[in-house]
Design a protein around this motif. Structure first.
Motif, short mmCIF file in Angstrom:
data_model
loop_
_atom_site.label_atom_id
_atom_site.label_comp_id
_atom_site.label_asym_id
_atom_site.label_seq_id
_atom_site.Cartn_x
_atom_site.Cartn_y
_atom_site.Cartn_z
N CYS A 264 -0.44 -8.14 3.98
CA CYS A 264 0.27 -7.96 5.15
C CYS A 264 -0.10 -8.56 6.25
CB CYS A 264 0.02 -6.13 5.15
SG CYS A 264 0.73 -5.21 3.89
N HIS B 178 6.76 -10.49 -1.38
CA HIS B 178 6.11 -9.31 -0.73
C HIS B 178 7.07 -8.39 -0.11
CE1 HIS B 178 2.36 -8.02 1.54
NE2 HIS B 178 3.24 -7.23 2.23
N CYS C 292 6.13 -4.10 5.45
CA CYS C 292 6.58 -5.45 5.99
C CYS C 292 8.17 -5.72 6.02
CB CYS C 292 5.79 -6.44 5.06
SG CYS C 292 3.94 -6.54 5.23
ZN LIG Z 1 3.00 -5.76 3.55
#
Ligand SMILES: [Zn+2]
Length: 74
Positions: A4, A30, A37
């Motif tokens: 992250c 991700h 995120c």
């Molecule tokens: Zn993340």
């Protein structure tokens, strides 16, 4: 695999598509599994869209007005 912190460091590069294919894939992977995120990138995108819509001025940008626009879009 990106974490992250690396995602937030890439930040505007992700929006501007300045990334190579490998990094873009890593970002994509991700985002698929990290809702935090996902939200962060979404906000960044909205911010850059709103900024592009603003007329160019010498005055300081009204960040409150920008935030309101972003919230209205969300
Ligand atoms: Zn993340």
């Amino acid at each position: 695999m990106l974490n992250c912190r690396e995602m937030s460091e890439l930040g505007s590069d992700i929006i501007d598509s300045h990334l190579g294919l490998r990094t873009r894939m890593a970002v994509f992977m991700h985002l698929r599994m990290c809702s935090r995120c996902n939200r962060y990138i979404k906000q960044l995108k909205l911010t850059s869209q709103v900024l592009q819509q603003l007329p160019l001025q010498d005055e300081a940008v009204d960040s409150q007005a920008i935030l309101k626009k972003i919230q209205a879009l969300d």
